[in-house]
Design an enzyme around this catalytic site. Sequence first.
Site, PDB file in Angstrom:
ATOM      1  N   HIS A  29       1.103  -1.000  -0.007  1.00 27.87           N
ATOM      2  CA  HIS A  29       0.348   0.019   0.153  1.00 27.87           C
ATOM      3  C   HIS A  29       1.255   1.081  -0.272  1.00 27.87           C
ATOM      4  O   HIS A  29       0.365   2.059  -0.977  1.00 27.87           O
ATOM      5  CB  HIS A  29      -0.843   0.251   1.771  1.00 27.87           C
ATOM      6  N   GLU A  30       1.878   1.613   0.794  1.00 31.65           N
ATOM      7  CA  GLU A  30       2.355   2.010   1.014  1.00 31.65           C
ATOM      8  C   GLU A  30       3.965   2.359  -0.033  1.00 31.65           C
ATOM      9  O   GLU A  30       3.842   3.690  -0.689  1.00 31.65           O
ATOM     10  CB  GLU A  30       3.084   2.283   2.354  1.00 31.65           C
ATOM     11  N   HIS A  80       2.129   4.147  -2.882  1.00 35.78           N
ATOM     12  CA  HIS A  80       2.638   5.606  -2.904  1.00 35.78           C
ATOM     13  C   HIS A  80       3.295   6.852  -3.235  1.00 35.78           C
ATOM     14  O   HIS A  80       3.574   7.329  -3.603  1.00 35.78           O
ATOM     15  CB  HIS A  80       1.729   6.048  -1.657  1.00 35.78           C
TER      16      HIS A  80
END
Length: 379
Positions: free
Chosen positions: A67-68, A71
Amino acid sequence: MRASFRLGRIAGVPVGVNWSVLVIFLLIAWGLSANQFPRAYPDRPWIAYAAAGLAAAVVFFLGLLAHEISHAIVAKRNGLQVGGITLWLFGGVAELKGEAPNPGAELRIAGVGPLVSLLIGMFFGAIAVALALAGSEGLLLGALAWLAGINVLLAVFNVLPAAPLDGGRLLRAAVWKATGDRTKASVVAARAGWVLGALLIGLGFWQFFAGAGFGGLWLILIGWFLIGAAGMEERQARMGSALRGVRVADVMTPQPQTASGDLTVADFVDNYLFAYRHSALPLTEEGRPIGLVTLDRVRDVPVDRRGATTLAEVSCRADELVLASPDESLNDLLPRLSECADGRALVVADGRLVGIVSPSDISRAVQRGSMREQITGRR
């Protein structure tokens, strides 16, 4: 959020883990292996429950990391630098250096994280459905179903329109696009985060007194974190607005006093300390910055070692310094200020030191900017 130890680099981004991850990791693994899995699949060996719980917890945190990383990758593609990724108690955080250049970039950077979590949830869900249709009823099915549900839940929670969640960034992008005002958009998202935090705290207290126990306390903790983070984002947004158009040269202290890194701490204390007006001292070599020593670092050196310790040994190293150019926007500099230098930056032109920016310089600039906005607003 500081990383307690580094895992390495992924896609060129440093990845670290804070010690608080251990708390939530153990809670997840224990909850699955000691409660959820035994209730759903009784009469299995305890080692099977433990293995399934640990495996599910590890895969869950790998999903958080994905997820990170998403980003970070999209942020880099949109021109932003990424200082690193840190997993901690409340999930993960990608340290972005600077702000998205436009609402579209903000939308892409914020939206990709929940999308990745949703895709991970759907992937595990599809495997779980296939196993169920094939007649499987074991712990593997339970672990996959849990991973599917928790990742979809993570995606849904993250798109709630409240800062600092990804949904808050999406809300900010929408308001920014509609109004053309980045500061107003940031304040709206931060206020929404405060409201969500308050609602979670209220729900947590209700659940706690209704007998939910730890679940209620966890909601209270998340709500408290959201309120604190949202308040910080609003302050940063207002500070950014006050500093809009301000250059580093407008606030820096020009031609600061400097010293050689070969000077001993004892010599500095005895002959220079009381004549020096600032709490940080740039170290230079032929006019080029090679370090920065703060008075706190000097003070920490034991008296009996000061004669044998040089300023270079207790300074921030050259690779830890934050360097800025005189014409750089102060707003662009702020996200790069390092913890080593206690919020200070050295201003360099043609490789030579020409100034220093301290927290006091920034505070004065914010005050002047706020006064300017108030005066302009009254006209």
